[in-house]
Design a protein around this motif. Sequence first.
Motif, short mmCIF file in Angstrom:
data_model
loop_
_atom_site.label_atom_id
_atom_site.label_comp_id
_atom_site.label_asym_id
_atom_site.label_seq_id
_atom_site.Cartn_x
_atom_site.Cartn_y
_atom_site.Cartn_z
N VAL A 21 0.83 -1.21 0.00
CA VAL A 21 0.00 0.00 0.00
C VAL A 21 0.87 1.25 0.00
CG1 VAL A 21 -1.49 1.38 1.51
CG2 VAL A 21 -2.09 -0.99 0.97
N THR A 22 1.96 1.22 0.74
CA THR A 22 2.80 2.42 0.85
C THR A 22 3.50 2.75 -0.48
OG1 THR A 22 4.63 1.07 1.69
CG2 THR A 22 3.19 2.12 3.32
N GLU A 23 3.63 1.78 -1.36
CA GLU A 23 4.24 2.06 -2.66
C GLU A 23 3.31 2.92 -3.52
OE1 GLU A 23 5.28 -1.62 -4.50
OE2 GLU A 23 6.45 -2.34 -2.78
N ALA B 282 -13.47 -2.47 6.44
CA ALA B 282 -14.10 -3.51 5.60
C ALA B 282 -14.12 -3.09 4.14
CB ALA B 282 -15.51 -3.79 6.10
N ALA B 283 -14.46 -1.82 3.88
CA ALA B 283 -14.51 -1.33 2.50
C ALA B 283 -13.13 -1.32 1.88
CB ALA B 283 -15.10 0.07 2.47
N SER B 284 -12.13 -0.94 2.66
CA SER B 284 -10.76 -0.90 2.15
C SER B 284 -10.26 -2.29 1.79
CB SER B 284 -9.83 -0.27 3.20
OG SER B 284 -8.51 -0.21 2.72
N ARG C 162 -2.08 -6.45 14.10
CA ARG C 162 -3.34 -6.05 13.49
C ARG C 162 -3.59 -4.54 13.55
NH1 ARG C 162 -7.56 -9.94 16.25
NH2 ARG C 162 -6.17 -9.44 18.00
N SER C 163 -3.05 -3.88 14.56
CA SER C 163 -3.17 -2.41 14.60
C SER C 163 -2.49 -1.78 13.40
CB SER C 163 -2.55 -1.85 15.89
OG SER C 163 -3.23 -2.29 17.03
N LEU C 164 -1.32 -2.29 13.08
CA LEU C 164 -0.57 -1.78 11.95
C LEU C 164 -1.30 -2.08 10.64
CD1 LEU C 164 1.97 -0.33 11.04
CD2 LEU C 164 3.19 -2.51 11.15
N ALA C 165 -1.89 -3.27 10.55
CA ALA C 165 -2.67 -3.62 9.36
C ALA C 165 -3.86 -2.67 9.21
CB ALA C 165 -3.16 -5.07 9.47
N ALA C 166 -4.51 -2.33 10.32
CA ALA C 166 -5.62 -1.38 10.26
C ALA C 166 -5.17 -0.02 9.75
CB ALA C 166 -6.26 -1.24 11.65
N ARG C 167 -4.03 0.44 10.22
CA ARG C 167 -3.50 1.73 9.76
C ARG C 167 -3.21 1.68 8.25
NH1 ARG C 167 -1.31 5.41 13.63
NH2 ARG C 167 -1.49 4.72 15.80
N LEU D 13 -4.70 -0.26 6.05
CA LEU D 13 -5.99 -0.29 5.34
C LEU D 13 -6.63 1.09 5.29
CD1 LEU D 13 -7.46 -3.67 6.64
CD2 LEU D 13 -6.84 -3.13 4.26
N TRP D 14 -6.60 1.82 6.39
CA TRP D 14 -7.12 3.19 6.36
C TRP D 14 -6.33 4.06 5.38
CZ3 TRP D 14 -7.29 2.51 12.24
CH2 TRP D 14 -8.60 2.24 12.66
N HIS D 15 -5.03 3.85 5.38
CA HIS D 15 -4.17 4.60 4.46
C HIS D 15 -4.53 4.29 3.01
CE1 HIS D 15 -0.75 6.92 3.27
NE2 HIS D 15 0.03 5.89 2.95
N HIS D 16 -4.76 3.01 2.72
CA HIS D 16 -5.16 2.60 1.37
C HIS D 16 -6.51 3.23 1.00
CE1 HIS D 16 -6.09 0.15 -2.12
NE2 HIS D 16 -7.23 -0.21 -1.55
N TRP D 17 -7.45 3.25 1.93
CA TRP D 17 -8.77 3.78 1.64
C TRP D 17 -8.73 5.29 1.40
CZ3 TRP D 17 -12.41 1.71 -0.68
CH2 TRP D 17 -13.75 2.11 -0.57
N ARG D 18 -7.91 5.99 2.15
CA ARG D 18 -7.74 7.43 1.88
C ARG D 18 -7.24 7.65 0.46
NH1 ARG D 18 -5.39 7.48 7.01
NH2 ARG D 18 -3.32 7.51 6.09
N HIS D 19 -6.26 6.85 0.07
CA HIS D 19 -5.68 6.98 -1.27
C HIS D 19 -6.69 6.58 -2.34
CE1 HIS D 19 -2.65 6.94 -4.42
NE2 HIS D 19 -3.03 5.71 -4.74
N ALA D 20 -7.40 5.48 -2.11
CA ALA D 20 -8.33 4.97 -3.12
C ALA D 20 -9.52 5.90 -3.34
CB ALA D 20 -8.83 3.58 -2.71
N THR D 21 -9.98 6.53 -2.27
CA THR D 21 -11.16 7.39 -2.37
C THR D 21 -10.81 8.85 -2.61
OG1 THR D 21 -11.21 7.74 0.03
CG2 THR D 21 -12.49 5.88 -0.85
N GLY D 22 -9.55 9.20 -2.38
CA GLY D 22 -9.15 10.59 -2.53
C GLY D 22 -9.71 11.49 -1.44
#
Length: 217
Positions: free
Chosen positions: A26-28, A162-164, A191-196, A198-207
């Motif tokens: 995701v960070t890439e 869940a959406a991410s 799992r905390s890091l995985a959640a972060r 996923l949120w990071h991915h969702w911010r990027h995916a949704t803009g």
Amino acid sequence: MTSSSPDWVADGLRAIAAADPPLAAVTERAGPLPWRRRPRGFPGLLRAICGQQISNRAAGAIWARLRAVPGALEPAGLLTLDDSVLCGVAGLSRPKASHARSLATAIVEGRLRLDALPAMTDDEAVAHLCAVRGLGRWTAQVHLLFAEERADVFPDGDLALAASLAHLRGLAARPTQRELVVLAEVWRPWRSLAARLLWHHWRHATGRPGTDPEDDG
């Protein structure tokens, strides 16, 4: 709020990269993972109450007004504030104002022992927090993740997570909460890091910035 991450994050990222390369990648696409914190103790839990069941933008606006109220960030001080201040000035709903007072009362009476949280397991800490009226499981988990910076807390009731994951994995439907619990097992004990991530991915995916329950200061 962004700041340097704890020492354990590097180990966690390596473990996630081995267990789930697409999530680690995701960070890439989205850039470096911002490390967001919330204040510990009473202010952090009060901030979490502000964010219950409303958008992050609305929650941030309420929090900015609430923390500007003299005494609001101390349990005893908050208990002196009536609804004309908590609701009229800060913008809390009446149920949230009631929850804030419940939280403050539990601390003042010694029923909620925030100084004891570090010695508790994740499950014990969630249960201890949830014993206070107005602090549900999501609120407790988000507090432990962002304020206590625990490594293995996953807010499985969070719809953005869940959406991410559905978007990242190309799933036909968003996983249910029960399914999300099972899917998150691959990320233990990070799992905390995985959640972060996923949120990071969702911010990027949704803009849309701020789609995780972050704090802005």
